[in-house]
Design a protein around this motif. Sequence first.
Motif, PDB file in Angstrom:
ATOM      1  N   ARG A 180      -3.321 -19.851  12.092  1.00  0.00           N
ATOM      2  CA  ARG A 180      -3.961 -18.535  12.152  1.00  0.00           C
ATOM      3  C   ARG A 180      -5.053 -18.455  13.221  1.00  0.00           C
ATOM      4  O   ARG A 180      -5.662 -17.400  13.414  1.00  0.00           O
ATOM      5  CB  ARG A 180      -4.499 -18.163  10.770  1.00  0.00           C
ATOM      6  CG  ARG A 180      -3.410 -17.562   9.871  1.00  0.00           C
ATOM      7  CD  ARG A 180      -3.923 -17.164   8.515  1.00  0.00           C
ATOM      8  NE  ARG A 180      -4.045 -18.303   7.626  1.00  0.00           N
ATOM      9  CZ  ARG A 180      -4.589 -18.238   6.413  1.00  0.00           C
ATOM     10  NH1 ARG A 180      -5.095 -17.104   5.968  1.00  0.00           N
ATOM     11  NH2 ARG A 180      -4.641 -19.318   5.647  1.00  0.00           N
ATOM     12  N   ARG A 181      -5.291 -19.555  13.943  1.00  0.00           N
ATOM     13  CA  ARG A 181      -6.224 -19.509  15.074  1.00  0.00           C
ATOM     14  C   ARG A 181      -5.544 -18.987  16.344  1.00  0.00           C
ATOM     15  O   ARG A 181      -6.223 -18.672  17.322  1.00  0.00           O
ATOM     16  CB  ARG A 181      -6.784 -20.904  15.343  1.00  0.00           C
ATOM     17  CG  ARG A 181      -7.562 -21.503  14.171  1.00  0.00           C
ATOM     18  CD  ARG A 181      -8.007 -22.917  14.500  1.00  0.00           C
ATOM     19  NE  ARG A 181      -8.643 -23.579  13.366  1.00  0.00           N
ATOM     20  CZ  ARG A 181      -9.011 -24.853  13.341  1.00  0.00           C
ATOM     21  NH1 ARG A 181      -8.822 -25.597  14.437  1.00  0.00           N
ATOM     22  NH2 ARG A 181      -9.567 -25.381  12.270  1.00  0.00           N
ATOM     23  N   LEU A 182      -4.222 -18.924  16.323  1.00  0.00           N
ATOM     24  CA  LEU A 182      -3.477 -18.441  17.486  1.00  0.00           C
ATOM     25  C   LEU A 182      -3.600 -16.925  17.616  1.00  0.00           C
ATOM     26  O   LEU A 182      -4.091 -16.235  16.710  1.00  0.00           O
ATOM     27  CB  LEU A 182      -2.001 -18.833  17.353  1.00  0.00           C
ATOM     28  CG  LEU A 182      -1.686 -20.326  17.313  1.00  0.00           C
ATOM     29  CD1 LEU A 182      -0.216 -20.541  17.006  1.00  0.00           C
ATOM     30  CD2 LEU A 182      -2.059 -20.997  18.627  1.00  0.00           C
ATOM     31  N   ASN A 183      -3.110 -16.410  18.738  1.00  0.00           N
ATOM     32  CA  ASN A 183      -3.083 -14.966  18.971  1.00  0.00           C
ATOM     33  C   ASN A 183      -1.891 -14.398  18.198  1.00  0.00           C
ATOM     34  O   ASN A 183      -0.756 -14.436  18.671  1.00  0.00           O
ATOM     35  CB  ASN A 183      -2.953 -14.682  20.469  1.00  0.00           C
ATOM     36  CG  ASN A 183      -2.925 -13.204  20.787  1.00  0.00           C
ATOM     37  OD1 ASN A 183      -3.290 -12.368  19.957  1.00  0.00           O
ATOM     38  ND2 ASN A 183      -2.476 -12.862  21.990  1.00  0.00           N
ATOM     39  N   LEU A 184      -2.137 -13.871  17.006  1.00  0.00           N
ATOM     40  CA  LEU A 184      -1.068 -13.480  16.091  1.00  0.00           C
ATOM     41  C   LEU A 184      -1.082 -11.983  15.805  1.00  0.00           C
ATOM     42  O   LEU A 184      -2.145 -11.354  15.764  1.00  0.00           O
ATOM     43  CB  LEU A 184      -1.227 -14.207  14.744  1.00  0.00           C
ATOM     44  CG  LEU A 184      -1.299 -15.723  14.743  1.00  0.00           C
ATOM     45  CD1 LEU A 184      -1.584 -16.209  13.327  1.00  0.00           C
ATOM     46  CD2 LEU A 184      -0.005 -16.325  15.264  1.00  0.00           C
ATOM     47  N   PRO A 185       0.081 -11.404  15.545  1.00  0.00           N
ATOM     48  CA  PRO A 185       0.114 -10.060  14.968  1.00  0.00           C
ATOM     49  C   PRO A 185      -0.485 -10.115  13.562  1.00  0.00           C
ATOM     50  O   PRO A 185      -0.411 -11.157  12.884  1.00  0.00           O
ATOM     51  CB  PRO A 185       1.615  -9.734  14.910  1.00  0.00           C
ATOM     52  CG  PRO A 185       2.278 -10.712  15.805  1.00  0.00           C
ATOM     53  CD  PRO A 185       1.434 -11.946  15.784  1.00  0.00           C
ATOM     54  N   PHE A 186      -1.009  -9.000  13.106  1.00  0.00           N
ATOM     55  CA  PHE A 186      -1.626  -8.959  11.773  1.00  0.00           C
ATOM     56  C   PHE A 186      -0.647  -9.404  10.694  1.00  0.00           C
ATOM     57  O   PHE A 186      -0.983 -10.222   9.821  1.00  0.00           O
ATOM     58  CB  PHE A 186      -2.125  -7.543  11.468  1.00  0.00           C
ATOM     59  CG  PHE A 186      -2.474  -7.338  10.018  1.00  0.00           C
ATOM     60  CD1 PHE A 186      -3.617  -7.905   9.479  1.00  0.00           C
ATOM     61  CD2 PHE A 186      -1.645  -6.586   9.189  1.00  0.00           C
ATOM     62  CE1 PHE A 186      -3.930  -7.732   8.134  1.00  0.00           C
ATOM     63  CE2 PHE A 186      -1.951  -6.406   7.852  1.00  0.00           C
ATOM     64  CZ  PHE A 186      -3.096  -6.982   7.326  1.00  0.00           C
ATOM     65  N   ILE A 187       0.571  -8.893  10.739  1.00  0.00           N
ATOM     66  CA  ILE A 187       1.516  -9.200   9.665  1.00  0.00           C
ATOM     67  C   ILE A 187       1.873 -10.682   9.662  1.00  0.00           C
ATOM     68  O   ILE A 187       2.112 -11.267   8.598  1.00  0.00           O
ATOM     69  CB  ILE A 187       2.773  -8.305   9.764  1.00  0.00           C
ATOM     70  CG1 ILE A 187       3.521  -8.309   8.433  1.00  0.00           C
ATOM     71  CG2 ILE A 187       3.673  -8.730  10.909  1.00  0.00           C
ATOM     72  CD1 ILE A 187       2.735  -7.736   7.283  1.00  0.00           C
ATOM     73  N   THR A 188       1.875 -11.315  10.820  1.00  0.00           N
ATOM     74  CA  THR A 188       2.162 -12.750  10.883  1.00  0.00           C
ATOM     75  C   THR A 188       1.068 -13.540  10.171  1.00  0.00           C
ATOM     76  O   THR A 188       1.352 -14.517   9.469  1.00  0.00           O
ATOM     77  CB  THR A 188       2.286 -13.196  12.353  1.00  0.00           C
ATOM     78  OG1 THR A 188       3.317 -12.444  12.983  1.00  0.00           O
ATOM     79  CG2 THR A 188       2.612 -14.674  12.456  1.00  0.00           C
ATOM     80  N   GLU A 189      -0.177 -13.122  10.335  1.00  0.00           N
ATOM     81  CA  GLU A 189      -1.269 -13.772   9.620  1.00  0.00           C
ATOM     82  C   GLU A 189      -1.081 -13.664   8.115  1.00  0.00           C
ATOM     83  O   GLU A 189      -1.282 -14.633   7.368  1.00  0.00           O
ATOM     84  CB  GLU A 189      -2.604 -13.126  10.001  1.00  0.00           C
ATOM     85  CG  GLU A 189      -3.044 -13.355  11.424  1.00  0.00           C
ATOM     86  CD  GLU A 189      -4.470 -12.869  11.642  1.00  0.00           C
ATOM     87  OE1 GLU A 189      -5.351 -13.261  10.842  1.00  0.00           O
ATOM     88  OE2 GLU A 189      -4.706 -12.118  12.588  1.00  0.00           O
ATOM     89  N   VAL A 190      -0.673 -12.491   7.663  1.00  0.00           N
ATOM     90  CA  VAL A 190      -0.500 -12.263   6.228  1.00  0.00           C
ATOM     91  C   VAL A 190       0.632 -13.130   5.675  1.00  0.00           C
ATOM     92  O   VAL A 190       0.501 -13.761   4.616  1.00  0.00           O
ATOM     93  CB  VAL A 190      -0.217 -10.771   5.955  1.00  0.00           C
ATOM     94  CG1 VAL A 190       0.071 -10.537   4.476  1.00  0.00           C
ATOM     95  CG2 VAL A 190      -1.400  -9.908   6.397  1.00  0.00           C
ATOM     96  N   VAL A 191       1.740 -13.183   6.390  1.00  0.00           N
ATOM     97  CA  VAL A 191       2.880 -13.985   5.934  1.00  0.00           C
ATOM     98  C   VAL A 191       2.531 -15.473   5.950  1.00  0.00           C
ATOM     99  O   VAL A 191       2.915 -16.224   5.052  1.00  0.00           O
ATOM    100  CB  VAL A 191       4.120 -13.694   6.801  1.00  0.00           C
ATOM    101  CG1 VAL A 191       5.293 -14.547   6.346  1.00  0.00           C
ATOM    102  CG2 VAL A 191       4.502 -12.224   6.722  1.00  0.00           C
TER     103      VAL A 191
END
Length: 224
Positions: A180-191
């Motif tokens: 989750r430290r990467l440049n992620l879309p919001f939904i990717t963080e949630v999943v």
Amino acid sequence: MNATADKTALRDASSVLLIRGKGDDAHVLMGQRGAKAAFMPEKFVFPGGAVDPTDGQIPLARPVAPACQARLSQGHSAPNALVAAAIRELWEETGLMLGRAGRWDMPPADWQGFAAKGLVPDAHGLRYIFRAITPPGRPRRFDARFFLAHADDVSGDLDDFSAACDELSHLHWVPLREARRLNLPFITEVVLAEAQAHIEGEDMADSVPFFDNSTEVSTFRRIA
């Protein structure tokens, strides 16, 4: 329907969180989308993409678990197409294959490389863990299902991405706790948070979380 409408229409899609290792040592496979990509440029994502018309015709060596099949059937008339798409996209974008030895009669064009390896897609190890619909107004919109899979079920070398297409760059195994430290879309963080809780031993609810953005009003519910 014109080309613009085609691009913005809601499409079914599948993504795979491929996990290597267990507990504190768990890693997840991720790659980065190109800077010029129309959808989520430069973001790190899981392998995945839209369901193809032929995915619903693909034979499976083994299906997903009955509970996952039942939940996938809610909102989709051909749940096996979602599962096959997840396996195909993982293979196309990473070169890694979830399959068992078997023969095909006449594989579709986009599955011929998979069939040439003497494998039939195997969905037995996939677990359906999340669903999310892209909000209105985005250049691409997907009704995406996310599947958890373990690297032990992959045929071949887990570090060999030489057969991958160029859809994702920087393919690598990321420590799950650091992803989750990467440049992620919001939904990717949630999943990722949902997957991490499960992998680290937390009991998951007997249902699948669903972010429903099919209208202008965002709704969170669960698929029992």
